[in-house]
Design a protein around this motif. Sequence first.
Motif, PDB file in Angstrom:
ATOM      1  N   LYS A 293      -1.734   5.277  -4.454  1.00 14.64           N
ATOM      2  CA  LYS A 293      -1.436   3.931  -4.156  1.00 14.64           C
ATOM      3  C   LYS A 293      -0.203   3.071  -4.139  1.00 14.64           C
ATOM      4  CE  LYS A 293      -3.623  -0.441  -6.702  1.00 14.64           C
ATOM      5  NZ  LYS A 293      -3.995  -1.252  -7.867  1.00 14.64           N
ATOM      6  N   GLU A 294      -0.508   2.802  -2.604  1.00 17.17           N
ATOM      7  CA  GLU A 294       0.617   2.131  -2.502  1.00 17.17           C
ATOM      8  C   GLU A 294       1.262   0.517  -3.539  1.00 17.17           C
ATOM      9  OE1 GLU A 294      -0.898   4.385   1.040  1.00 17.17           O
ATOM     10  OE2 GLU A 294      -1.080   2.848  -0.673  1.00 17.17           O
ATOM     11  N   PRO A 295       2.361   0.731  -4.053  1.00 16.86           N
ATOM     12  CA  PRO A 295       3.007  -0.222  -5.089  1.00 16.86           C
ATOM     13  C   PRO A 295       2.344  -1.461  -4.721  1.00 16.86           C
ATOM     14  CG  PRO A 295       4.581   1.107  -4.653  1.00 16.86           C
ATOM     15  CD  PRO A 295       3.691   1.524  -3.268  1.00 16.86           C
ATOM     16  N   TRP A 296       2.720  -1.770  -2.968  1.00 15.87           N
ATOM     17  CA  TRP A 296       2.131  -3.172  -2.649  1.00 15.87           C
ATOM     18  C   TRP A 296       0.552  -4.071  -3.543  1.00 15.87           C
ATOM     19  CZ3 TRP A 296      -1.539  -5.143   0.720  1.00 15.87           C
ATOM     20  CH2 TRP A 296      -1.784  -4.362   1.541  1.00 15.87           C
ATOM     21  N   ARG A 297       0.004  -3.229  -3.948  1.00 17.36           N
ATOM     22  CA  ARG A 297      -1.012  -3.345  -4.013  1.00 17.36           C
ATOM     23  C   ARG A 297      -1.280  -4.340  -5.156  1.00 17.36           C
ATOM     24  NH1 ARG A 297      -3.863   1.645  -2.193  1.00 17.36           N
ATOM     25  NH2 ARG A 297      -5.633   1.257  -3.264  1.00 17.36           N
ATOM     26  N   ASN A 298      -0.412  -3.757  -6.412  1.00 18.59           N
ATOM     27  CA  ASN A 298      -0.434  -3.936  -7.011  1.00 18.59           C
ATOM     28  C   ASN A 298      -0.080  -5.437  -7.277  1.00 18.59           C
ATOM     29  OD1 ASN A 298      -0.695  -1.792  -9.118  1.00 18.59           O
ATOM     30  ND2 ASN A 298       0.820  -0.986  -7.848  1.00 18.59           N
ATOM     31  N   ILE A 299       0.250  -6.351  -6.544  1.00 15.76           N
ATOM     32  CA  ILE A 299      -0.273  -7.444  -6.169  1.00 15.76           C
ATOM     33  C   ILE A 299      -1.449  -8.270  -6.535  1.00 15.76           C
ATOM     34  CG2 ILE A 299       0.390  -9.830  -4.744  1.00 15.76           C
ATOM     35  CD1 ILE A 299       2.469  -8.162  -3.311  1.00 15.76           C
ATOM     36  N   LYS A 300      -2.511  -7.428  -6.471  1.00 10.04           N
ATOM     37  CA  LYS A 300      -3.695  -7.553  -6.838  1.00 10.04           C
ATOM     38  C   LYS A 300      -3.719  -8.162  -7.777  1.00 10.04           C
ATOM     39  CE  LYS A 300      -8.508  -5.603  -6.835  1.00 10.04           C
ATOM     40  NZ  LYS A 300      -9.567  -5.310  -6.306  1.00 10.04           N
ATOM     41  N   ALA A 343       4.232  16.162 -15.926  1.00  8.44           N
ATOM     42  CA  ALA A 343       4.942  17.075 -15.220  1.00  8.44           C
ATOM     43  C   ALA A 343       4.839  16.074 -14.149  1.00  8.44           C
ATOM     44  CB  ALA A 343       3.621  18.057 -14.019  1.00  8.44           C
ATOM     45  N   TYR A 344       5.608  15.937 -13.504  1.00  7.84           N
ATOM     46  CA  TYR A 344       6.013  14.825 -12.596  1.00  7.84           C
ATOM     47  C   TYR A 344       5.896  15.255 -11.110  1.00  7.84           C
ATOM     48  CZ  TYR A 344       9.147  12.960 -16.775  1.00  7.84           C
ATOM     49  OH  TYR A 344       9.287  12.427 -17.519  1.00  7.84           O
ATOM     50  N   LEU A 345       4.880  14.540 -10.222  1.00  5.99           N
ATOM     51  CA  LEU A 345       4.451  14.825  -9.629  1.00  5.99           C
ATOM     52  C   LEU A 345       5.466  13.945  -8.413  1.00  5.99           C
ATOM     53  CD1 LEU A 345       0.728  14.759  -9.848  1.00  5.99           C
ATOM     54  CD2 LEU A 345       2.195  16.944 -10.206  1.00  5.99           C
ATOM     55  N   ASP A 346       5.709  12.842  -8.458  1.00 10.65           N
ATOM     56  CA  ASP A 346       6.501  11.650  -7.037  1.00 10.65           C
ATOM     57  C   ASP A 346       7.261  10.995  -7.848  1.00 10.65           C
ATOM     58  OD1 ASP A 346       6.869  11.235  -4.839  1.00 10.65           O
ATOM     59  OD2 ASP A 346       5.230  10.270  -4.530  1.00 10.65           O
ATOM     60  N   THR A 347       8.030  10.727  -7.746  1.00 11.70           N
ATOM     61  CA  THR A 347       8.979   8.679  -7.730  1.00 11.70           C
ATOM     62  C   THR A 347       8.732   8.019  -7.115  1.00 11.70           C
ATOM     63  OG1 THR A 347      11.282   9.290  -6.591  1.00 11.70           O
ATOM     64  CG2 THR A 347      10.395   9.920  -9.298  1.00 11.70           C
ATOM     65  N   GLN A 348       8.071   6.443  -7.085  1.00 11.13           N
ATOM     66  CA  GLN A 348       8.172   5.088  -6.478  1.00 11.13           C
ATOM     67  C   GLN A 348       9.037   4.346  -6.580  1.00 11.13           C
ATOM     68  OE1 GLN A 348       3.825   3.746  -6.823  1.00 11.13           O
ATOM     69  NE2 GLN A 348       3.203   5.743  -5.854  1.00 11.13           N
ATOM     70  N   GLY A 349       9.324   3.422  -5.658  1.00 11.10           N
ATOM     71  CA  GLY A 349      10.699   2.915  -5.883  1.00 11.10           C
ATOM     72  C   GLY A 349      10.049   1.602  -4.153  1.00 11.10           C
ATOM     73  N   GLU A 376      -8.762  -2.435  -0.514  1.00  9.34           N
ATOM     74  CA  GLU A 376      -9.375  -0.720  -0.083  1.00  9.34           C
ATOM     75  C   GLU A 376     -10.405  -0.623   0.235  1.00  9.34           C
ATOM     76  OE1 GLU A 376      -5.921  -1.707  -4.398  1.00  9.34           O
ATOM     77  OE2 GLU A 376      -8.285  -3.208  -4.104  1.00  9.34           O
ATOM     78  N   LYS A 377     -10.768  -2.022  -0.081  1.00 12.99           N
ATOM     79  CA  LYS A 377     -12.996  -1.622  -0.056  1.00 12.99           C
ATOM     80  C   LYS A 377     -13.180  -0.800   1.561  1.00 12.99           C
ATOM     81  CE  LYS A 377     -15.030  -4.569  -2.736  1.00 12.99           C
ATOM     82  NZ  LYS A 377     -15.918  -5.925  -2.462  1.00 12.99           N
ATOM     83  N   VAL A 378     -12.008  -1.537   2.649  1.00 12.88           N
ATOM     84  CA  VAL A 378     -11.636  -1.318   4.147  1.00 12.88           C
ATOM     85  C   VAL A 378     -11.575   0.794   3.877  1.00 12.88           C
ATOM     86  CG1 VAL A 378     -11.503  -0.871   6.814  1.00 12.88           C
ATOM     87  CG2 VAL A 378     -12.360  -2.914   5.624  1.00 12.88           C
ATOM     88  N   GLY A 379     -10.250   1.277   3.378  1.00 12.10           N
ATOM     89  CA  GLY A 379      -9.389   2.169   2.974  1.00 12.10           C
ATOM     90  C   GLY A 379     -10.392   2.928   2.602  1.00 12.10           C
ATOM     91  N   TYR A 380     -10.861   2.803   1.959  1.00 12.14           N
ATOM     92  CA  TYR A 380     -12.184   3.727   1.322  1.00 12.14           C
ATOM     93  C   TYR A 380     -13.272   4.205   2.304  1.00 12.14           C
ATOM     94  CZ  TYR A 380     -16.015   5.560  -1.925  1.00 12.14           C
ATOM     95  OH  TYR A 380     -16.838   5.858  -2.263  1.00 12.14           O
ATOM     96  N   VAL A 381     -14.244   3.330   2.864  1.00 18.08           N
ATOM     97  CA  VAL A 381     -14.855   3.944   3.735  1.00 18.08           C
ATOM     98  C   VAL A 381     -14.427   4.749   4.526  1.00 18.08           C
ATOM     99  CG1 VAL A 381     -15.581   3.038   5.486  1.00 18.08           C
ATOM    100  CG2 VAL A 381     -16.470   2.296   3.450  1.00 18.08           C
ATOM    101  N   TYR A 410      -2.533   1.676   5.305  1.00 20.18           N
ATOM    102  CA  TYR A 410      -1.790   0.776   4.147  1.00 20.18           C
ATOM    103  C   TYR A 410      -0.305   0.011   5.115  1.00 20.18           C
ATOM    104  CZ  TYR A 410      -5.219   1.326   0.886  1.00 20.18           C
ATOM    105  OH  TYR A 410      -7.082   1.214   0.436  1.00 20.18           O
ATOM    106  N   MET A 411      -0.048   0.726   5.203  1.00 16.78           N
ATOM    107  CA  MET A 411       1.520   0.008   5.752  1.00 16.78           C
ATOM    108  C   MET A 411       1.656   0.041   6.855  1.00 16.78           C
ATOM    109  SD  MET A 411       3.786   3.783   6.496  1.00 16.78           S
ATOM    110  CE  MET A 411       4.992   2.333   7.513  1.00 16.78           C
ATOM    111  N   GLY A 412       0.219  -0.492   7.855  1.00 16.73           N
ATOM    112  CA  GLY A 412       0.321  -1.405   8.450  1.00 16.73           C
ATOM    113  C   GLY A 412      -0.451  -2.926   7.958  1.00 16.73           C
ATOM    114  N   CYS A 413      -1.289  -2.472   6.604  1.00 14.16           N
ATOM    115  CA  CYS A 413      -1.892  -4.131   6.059  1.00 14.16           C
ATOM    116  C   CYS A 413      -0.453  -4.384   5.139  1.00 14.16           C
ATOM    117  CB  CYS A 413      -3.222  -3.247   4.878  1.00 14.16           C
ATOM    118  SG  CYS A 413      -4.632  -2.490   5.679  1.00 14.16           S
ATOM    119  N   GLU A 414       0.568  -3.690   4.696  1.00 18.37           N
ATOM    120  CA  GLU A 414       1.417  -4.184   3.784  1.00 18.37           C
ATOM    121  C   GLU A 414       2.044  -5.381   5.271  1.00 18.37           C
ATOM    122  OE1 GLU A 414       4.901  -2.939   1.367  1.00 18.37           O
ATOM    123  OE2 GLU A 414       4.320  -1.958   2.102  1.00 18.37           O
ATOM    124  N   ASN A 415       2.853  -4.205   5.806  1.00 23.09           N
ATOM    125  CA  ASN A 415       3.804  -5.753   7.068  1.00 23.09           C
ATOM    126  C   ASN A 415       2.714  -7.120   7.333  1.00 23.09           C
ATOM    127  OD1 ASN A 415       5.598  -3.866   6.461  1.00 23.09           O
ATOM    128  ND2 ASN A 415       4.532  -2.645   8.785  1.00 23.09           N
TER     129      ASN A 415
END
Length: 488
Positions: A293-300, A343-349, A376-381, A410-415
Amino acid sequence: MKFDVRTEAWIPVRTVKGEEKMVGLLELFQEAHCFQDIDGDTPMETYSLYRFLATFLMTVFRPETWEDKNELLSAGCFDMEKIKAYIGRCENKGISFDIFDVKRPFMQAVPDESLDTEKKIKYVAVLDSTRASGHNAIHFDHNLENTVWLGPAEAFREMLTAQIFCTAMTGGYPSNVNGVPPLFFLPQGNNLFETLVLAMSEVDEDEKIAGLPLWESNFEIVPQQEVTKTTQLYGMFFPSRRIRLIEQDGLVQQVYYQPGLHFTGFAAWNDPHVAYRPGKDNTFFSIKPSTDKEPWRNIKSISEYYDSGSIPKVVDDFYKIRKECGFSSMPVQIFGVVTSNAAYLDTQGGLLRLDARILGDEKRRAYAVTYIDMAEKVGYVLAKTLNKVISPDKSKRGNGDVSQYLHQYYMGCENNFYKVLQDLAVCDNLEKENELLAEWRSFLQETAVNIVQEFEMRYCFQAADLIRAQQEKKFFFTSIKKILGEER
């Protein structure tokens, strides 16, 4: 050796001219308006420094309302007389700002021979999740843990980071006051001074509620001692690890490291830098970062649960301050680390570009939620379709490519999302809002269809592959038509 955090250079900053510099605590506060931001090695380190500095300033200035914070902002710089007076009071209480002080090392456990035994000594690499240590995942550094030596500045920064982003581990190691490390939200000002003021949370006038920060508190850090409730200032840097740096010839190779206090009052702790959302039993839990989940989607979540008080307190204050000043732009930084068990898998900023005109309007917030929900629904499909197009069986062929294309989607969606929000912020009628929603539907469909077609061309060469792809595309078109055709 002595290393005084007030005067020694240990905090990495970037000036407004883009130059990198290392400064001490007093110089940072004195020149904060001349610096752009904190420039840590990782998002985890950067946030930990912001949190420490904000906690220090909260202790000094003790703002009780967002208006108090706004008044601090209007000054344009920190009142150094107040800061120096507070430091003087600390010294009178016997508090040392030396990280190697033999009696009371700054921000560390007070030495205790009964607790700090030779068995509790570990290599300093244990503080840094980006280095090899025990079973930790290795992100950037492949040196063996017993070869790592750190300077005092880096060791102290790593110690702060280890406290904030610690996870529950075997051997009785507890997590911090937020449980699994959540996403942290931090308003971004025009310079470091503004960002630090905005990072401060209100401090309750009741001293019992406000409490004392870690460096002032005399509360003993007893390994695994259960704590059901904490105060505002102590909770900002709760010692879930009992740590003390060991100096050797001006460097640090080893540390005393063991479980710290065991916090269990998660339901009672409301972190001012954290967003919450309701669970199945209507109890709120902090939003966690995820590799999926890209961080910007938390705006929801912020928009959907705004009225329930789930928005980070500092972001809510930011909104009120921006509204009071007549500004709409609300840039908010996000910091997080994705974990799995210990375990640490990934950092996000990242950076959320919020808009006060939308955040403060229920109807516009609802539209923002709808936009992300559709994406997100389209992304799931889309993900489901790509997986079936790439392989008819349960093999893992091309799974990495599916993730890559989904991230591209999702990058395209964010822009595009932020472009649509700009128009939504100035909409004054339902007809225009519906036009924007139609444009968003069209964008999602076109973007997803293009990705499916590109995927088909890349992977389907044989007749069986082409037949399977056509079947899956029928499912895909039917599904997104249903999603995008739903009434708002």
